[in-house]
Every structure is written in structure tokens, then in C-alpha cells.
Design a protein around this motif. Structure first.
Motif, mmCIF file in Angstrom:
data_model
loop_
_atom_site.group_PDB
_atom_site.id
_atom_site.type_symbol
_atom_site.label_atom_id
_atom_site.label_comp_id
_atom_site.label_asym_id
_atom_site.label_seq_id
_atom_site.Cartn_x
_atom_site.Cartn_y
_atom_site.Cartn_z
ATOM 1 N N LEU A 182 20.348 -11.392 -55.506
ATOM 2 C CA LEU A 182 21.550 -11.969 -55.255
ATOM 3 C C LEU A 182 22.721 -11.793 -56.454
ATOM 4 C CD1 LEU A 182 20.997 -14.712 -52.661
ATOM 5 C CD2 LEU A 182 21.578 -12.533 -52.155
ATOM 6 N N LEU A 183 22.118 -12.203 -57.732
ATOM 7 C CA LEU A 183 23.115 -12.248 -58.857
ATOM 8 C C LEU A 183 23.251 -10.771 -59.308
ATOM 9 C CD1 LEU A 183 22.208 -15.605 -60.222
ATOM 10 C CD2 LEU A 183 23.991 -15.180 -58.682
ATOM 11 N N PHE A 184 22.272 -10.091 -59.522
ATOM 12 C CA PHE A 184 22.301 -8.726 -60.076
ATOM 13 C C PHE A 184 21.874 -7.657 -59.223
ATOM 14 C CE2 PHE A 184 20.945 -12.161 -63.088
ATOM 15 C CZ PHE A 184 22.204 -12.347 -63.909
ATOM 16 N N PRO A 185 22.789 -7.339 -58.021
ATOM 17 C CA PRO A 185 22.292 -6.309 -57.255
ATOM 18 C C PRO A 185 22.701 -5.167 -57.771
ATOM 19 C CG PRO A 185 24.289 -7.477 -56.520
ATOM 20 C CD PRO A 185 23.626 -8.237 -57.884
ATOM 21 N N LYS A 186 22.192 -4.109 -57.368
ATOM 22 C CA LYS A 186 22.649 -2.716 -57.700
ATOM 23 C C LYS A 186 23.975 -2.263 -57.577
ATOM 24 C CE LYS A 186 21.667 -1.159 -53.352
ATOM 25 N NZ LYS A 186 21.007 0.083 -52.552
ATOM 26 N N ASN A 187 24.491 -1.127 -57.720
ATOM 27 C CA ASN A 187 25.795 -0.883 -57.337
ATOM 28 C C ASN A 187 25.784 -0.356 -55.844
ATOM 29 O OD1 ASN A 187 28.082 0.813 -57.365
ATOM 30 N ND2 ASN A 187 27.763 2.009 -59.193
ATOM 31 N N LEU A 188 26.582 -1.225 -55.366
ATOM 32 C CA LEU A 188 26.717 -1.004 -54.039
ATOM 33 C C LEU A 188 27.299 0.157 -53.393
ATOM 34 C CD1 LEU A 188 27.025 -4.748 -52.918
ATOM 35 C CD2 LEU A 188 24.844 -3.860 -53.408
ATOM 36 N N GLN A 189 27.934 0.755 -54.219
ATOM 37 C CA GLN A 189 28.867 1.950 -53.711
ATOM 38 C C GLN A 189 28.052 3.173 -53.832
ATOM 39 O OE1 GLN A 189 32.964 1.516 -54.778
ATOM 40 N NE2 GLN A 189 32.707 -0.990 -54.797
ATOM 41 N N ARG A 190 27.090 3.151 -54.923
ATOM 42 C CA ARG A 190 26.746 4.614 -55.401
ATOM 43 C C ARG A 190 25.919 5.240 -54.392
ATOM 44 N NH1 ARG A 190 23.753 2.798 -59.431
ATOM 45 N NH2 ARG A 190 21.796 2.901 -58.355
ATOM 46 N N GLU A 191 25.025 4.726 -53.791
ATOM 47 C CA GLU A 191 24.296 5.516 -52.642
ATOM 48 C C GLU A 191 24.862 6.003 -51.554
ATOM 49 O OE1 GLU A 191 20.982 2.914 -52.247
ATOM 50 O OE2 GLU A 191 20.210 3.332 -54.195
ATOM 51 N N PRO A 192 25.837 5.071 -51.012
ATOM 52 C CA PRO A 192 26.627 5.542 -49.870
ATOM 53 C C PRO A 192 27.441 6.901 -50.379
ATOM 54 C CG PRO A 192 26.642 3.240 -49.994
ATOM 55 C CD PRO A 192 25.983 3.609 -51.155
ATOM 56 N N ALA A 193 28.216 6.647 -51.518
ATOM 57 C CA ALA A 193 28.933 7.848 -52.337
ATOM 58 C C ALA A 193 28.276 9.029 -52.332
ATOM 59 C CB ALA A 193 29.606 7.356 -53.547
ATOM 60 N N GLU A 194 27.015 8.990 -52.600
ATOM 61 C CA GLU A 194 26.331 10.251 -52.927
ATOM 62 C C GLU A 194 25.787 10.650 -51.638
ATOM 63 O OE1 GLU A 194 24.268 13.411 -54.247
ATOM 64 O OE2 GLU A 194 25.475 11.875 -55.360
ATOM 65 N N GLY A 195 25.735 9.658 -50.765
ATOM 66 C CA GLY A 195 25.538 10.297 -49.213
ATOM 67 C C GLY A 195 26.545 10.944 -48.705
ATOM 68 N N LEU A 196 27.692 10.405 -48.780
ATOM 69 C CA LEU A 196 29.028 11.038 -48.260
ATOM 70 C C LEU A 196 29.365 12.259 -49.046
ATOM 71 C CD1 LEU A 196 31.097 7.810 -47.773
ATOM 72 C CD2 LEU A 196 30.616 9.422 -46.078
ATOM 73 N N ARG A 197 28.878 12.532 -50.245
ATOM 74 C CA ARG A 197 29.198 13.769 -51.116
ATOM 75 C C ARG A 197 28.362 14.965 -50.207
ATOM 76 N NH1 ARG A 197 30.007 10.825 -55.836
ATOM 77 N NH2 ARG A 197 27.781 10.411 -56.232
ATOM 78 N N ARG A 198 27.119 14.390 -49.927
ATOM 79 C CA ARG A 198 26.211 15.245 -49.362
ATOM 80 C C ARG A 198 26.662 15.874 -47.984
ATOM 81 N NH1 ARG A 198 20.920 12.607 -48.864
ATOM 82 N NH2 ARG A 198 20.429 14.371 -47.698
ATOM 83 N N LEU A 199 27.026 14.894 -47.302
ATOM 84 C CA LEU A 199 27.466 15.068 -45.919
ATOM 85 C C LEU A 199 28.652 15.967 -45.717
ATOM 86 C CD1 LEU A 199 27.299 14.443 -42.750
ATOM 87 C CD2 LEU A 199 28.615 12.535 -43.422
ATOM 88 N N TYR A 200 29.772 15.726 -46.648
ATOM 89 C CA TYR A 200 30.863 16.439 -46.772
ATOM 90 C C TYR A 200 31.020 18.044 -47.331
ATOM 91 C CZ TYR A 200 33.977 13.232 -44.219
ATOM 92 O OH TYR A 200 34.538 12.482 -43.402
ATOM 93 N N SER A 201 29.838 17.788 -48.352
ATOM 94 C CA SER A 201 29.664 19.129 -48.746
ATOM 95 C C SER A 201 28.986 20.111 -47.688
ATOM 96 C CB SER A 201 28.620 19.104 -49.987
ATOM 97 O OG SER A 201 28.270 20.542 -50.425
#
Length: 393
Positions: A182-201
Motif C-alpha cells: 500500500l505504501l510503496f506500490p509500483k508505477n500505476l500508470q506504466r503498464e496501462p500506458a504500455e498496453g495502450l501504446r501496443r493497442l494503438y500501434s
């Protein structure tokens, strides 16, 4: 007469040296690849490894120094198992695994107290713990780890303060793993952003395939685009899973609540993109029909091909915009993408694009709802998106 010797069939020492150098070069390339891939894995594991070390040692120290337990090894192991080493430790998953570890150890402690330490007890403890693990989680590794913990409960000597100290240690490990998550989660936007890049590509390439099919009068390009478009379903499914995990962490983590806005916007974007992709599959099939049956003259083919290229450029801008990390920068980029999409949408009049047959008109009409969905993916309302469409006479 040529004789065969130890240097090879021809006995040529140069040929033998050449083969040796070739094998050495192959081994060298293989070694370099392994070193590069290993170094890449090691770099990506730095943060998870540090987190796991902190969780395990922290749980052990807390149970030993604060609770006064002697050698609380189960605190460390429970923390490691609950935290895991995956790319997306979910809050619910961490809780489930922590509870599972504690239950497994508790089952072992209860059976050890009631039945005593013997082979029959060990057999029963491992069996019951395995069943509980399979009930809680489908992972084979989790089941193996829980079974190992339960058998250790029976085989290791009893703690000085009684058997149930180990259950408390497991609880400590699980709680510490949850706190770290809870205190030190991962970068929450990195994986969705990577998925969107793949999708829109992929979407961009499909639009270009449709353009190429019209420009060259070869429907195989559109067929290739259709196959790629169908393959986007797995990307969309992964995106939804990543977003669900990220929203869950942003909801409960006090350090990541500011990410909730952009994650909610991304969820809306994914849903509208899904609708647009469904329309794109139908569009690709219609392009195949138009090309195969020559339902457009040369001028109409060129106009529609140019339109697909322009739409592909606009969708590519949208894909890049969605990977912007900050909310202000993202909104500015989405405004640019919206203008580009709106420009392409404003041309969707069959007469303007030279669609003078029933099937070609149907193709243009199918493009209209698709572009409305892409416009809504930029964050505007349905009515605002529809306003970009030209009125039909």
C-alpha cells in the motif's frame, strides 16, 4: 588419392580452423545474449528484490524484537510469499495469500497440538494445507510454498512459547507485506500506458493496411489488418486487468490516490477504444468486399485511401497522447489528437469521398460511429463527438 584424417574429410587444416572459429563465434554470441538478457532481468528486479528483502527482514525483526518470538522464520517466509515477485502485487491477492499462509500454519499448529508430532500428522497437515491452498489460489507455486510451510510446522521443533507463535509470525509477515504494497506500490500508470501504446500501434497499422488495400486494389492487405484487429482482444483484456489492479491500489494506497483521476480517465478510454476496434473489424471486412468486387472507381479508391492514411495519423497521435504521464500534459496532447481526429471525421460524407455505390456508401457510413468512438476516447462527450460529423443531404 586423398585420405581422410583427424582434421576432417579433406584433411585441410584451414577448413578445420574455420569450423572451430565458427563454433567459437556462435558460443560467443550466445554468451553475450545470455549476459545481456540476464543483466536486463537483474536491473528490472532491483526494486522487487529490495522490497522483498525489506519485507522479509522487517517481519522477522518485528516478531523477534517487538513480540519476543524466538527465531520467527515464518514471519519472513509469510511476508515473502504474500508479497510475491510478480509485476503487479494486488491488494486482494496479497491479503488472500497472507491469510492462506496463516491458515496453513494454523492448521499445522492445531493438528500438531491435537495429534502430536508424527508421520501421520505430517501427512495429514500437508494434504489439508494443499487443499486449502488450491481453494484460495490457482497458482502451483503458491500451493507448493504453502505445503512446504505446513510440513515445516510439523517437522521443526516447537517454539518455546508454544506452537501458535508461528501463526502469529505468519500474520505479522502478511501484514507487513500488505503495508509495503500500500505504501510503496509500483508505477500505476506504466503498464496501462504500455498496453495502450501496443493497442494503438496495432490500430494504426490496421488503418494503414486498409489504405494500402484500396490504393493497390489488393484485398490481402485488408485481410492482414483484419487478423491483426482480431488479435487486439488479448491486449484489451490485459489492459482491463492492469487497470483493475492499478485502481485497486490507488483506492487503498495513501501515496497513490492522486493517480485515481488519470486511471479513471484511462478506463473510459479503454472502453471507448474497445467499441472503436469492434467497428474497425467490420470496416476491414467491408474494405475487403469493396476491393474484391471493384465497387469504387479509381478516384474513389484514392480518396478513401487518403482518408484512411489521415485517420491512421490521427489515431497514432491519440496513442502517443495516452502515454503522457502527467495529467496536464496528457490533456494538452489529447486536445491535439482530438483536432486531428475531428478533421478526419468532418470528411465522412460519401459524396465528398467519392463513394458512389451502395457498398462504398455503406463503408463510409460504418466509419462514422467508429470515429465518434475514437473522439470519445479523447475524453469528450458523445454529443461533442457527434458534432464533428458532417450533415448528410
Amino acid at each position: 588419392m586423398t585420405t581422410s584424417g583427424p582434421l576432417g574429410a579433406s584433411g585441410d587444416p584451414h577448413e578445420h580452423d574455420g569450423r572451430a572459429r565458427s563454433r567459437w563465434a556462435q558460443l560467443t554470441r550466445f554468451g553475450r545474449r545470455r549476459v545481456r538478457s540476464g543483466a536486463s532481468r537483474a536491473r528490472s528486479a532491483l526494486v522487487p528484490a529490495a522490497t522483498s528483502a525489506i519485507a522479509a527482514v522487517g517481519a522477522y525483526v518485528f516478531a523477534e524484537q517487538v513480540l519476543g518470538h524466538h527465531q520467527p522464520i515464518f514471519a519472513a517466509t509469510a511476508a515473502l510469499i504474500a508479497l510475491g515477485f510478480g509485476r503487479d502485487p494486488r491488494v486482494r491477492k496479497v491479503v488472500e495469500i497472507a491469510v492462506g499462509c496463516t491458515l496453513g500454519i494454523l492448521i499445522g499448529d492445531l493438528m500438531l497440538t491435537l495429534l502430536g508430532a508424527n508421520w501421520a500428522t505430517a501427512l495429514l497437515v500437508v494434504f489439508v494445507s494443499t487443499i486449502v491452498a488450491r481453494f484460495l489460489d490457482s497458482g502451483v507455486i503458491f500451493t507448493t510454498q504453502m505445503s512446504l510451510q505446513s510440513v515445516l510446522v510439523v517437522l521443526l521443533p516447537l517454539p518455546a512459547n508454544g506452537p501458535f507463535d508461528r501463526s502469529i509470525d505468519a500474520t505479522v509477515g502478511g501484514v507487513i507485506a500488505l503495508v509495503i504494497t500500500l505504501l510503496f506500490p509500483k508505477n500505476l500508470q506504466r503498464e496501462p500506458a504500455e498496453g495502450l501504446r501496443r493497442l494503438y500501434s496495432t490500430i494504426t497499422e490496421v488503418l494503414r493496411d486498409c489504405s494500402m488495400a484500396l490504393r493497390t486494389h489488393e484485398s490481402r492487405h485488408a485481410w492482414m489488418g483484419l487478423v491483426s484487429c482480431r488479435g487486439t482482444q488479448s491486449i484489451l483484456d490485459d489492459l482491463r486487468k492492469d487497470l483493475k489492479s492499478a485502481v485497486e491500489l490507488a483506492t487503498y494506497s495513501p501515496t497513490k490516490r492522486a493517480s485515481r483521476q488519470i486511471l479513471d480517465e484511462t478506463q473510459d478510454t479503454v472502453e471507448m477504444t474497445d467499441l472503436a476496434v469492434r467497428s474497425l473489424r467490420i470496416v476491414a471486412r467491408r474494405v475487403i468486399t469493396v476491393v474484391d468486387q471493384a465497387m469504387l472507381d479509381e478516384d474513389g479508391m484514392e480518396r478513401l485511401a487518403d482518408w484512411f492514411d489521415e485517420a491512421a495519423d490521427a489515431v497514432a497521435i491519440l496513442g502517443r497522447s495516452l502515454s503522457e504521464p502527467g495529467v496536464p500534459g496528457r490533456h494538452r496532447s489529447l486536445s491535439v489528437a482530438r483536432d486531428a481526429l475531428g478533421s478526419a471525421t468532418a470528411q465522412l460524407d460519401p459524396a465528398q469521398l467519392g463513394a458512389n455505390t451502395l457498398h462504398s456508401e455503406a463503408l463510409v457510413m460504418l466509419l462514422r460511429p467508429m470515429m465518434v468512438d475514437f473522439l470519445e476516447a479523447t475524453g469528450i462527450t458523445h454529443d461533442e463527438a457527434v458534432s464533428y460529423l458532417p450533415h448528410l443531404s
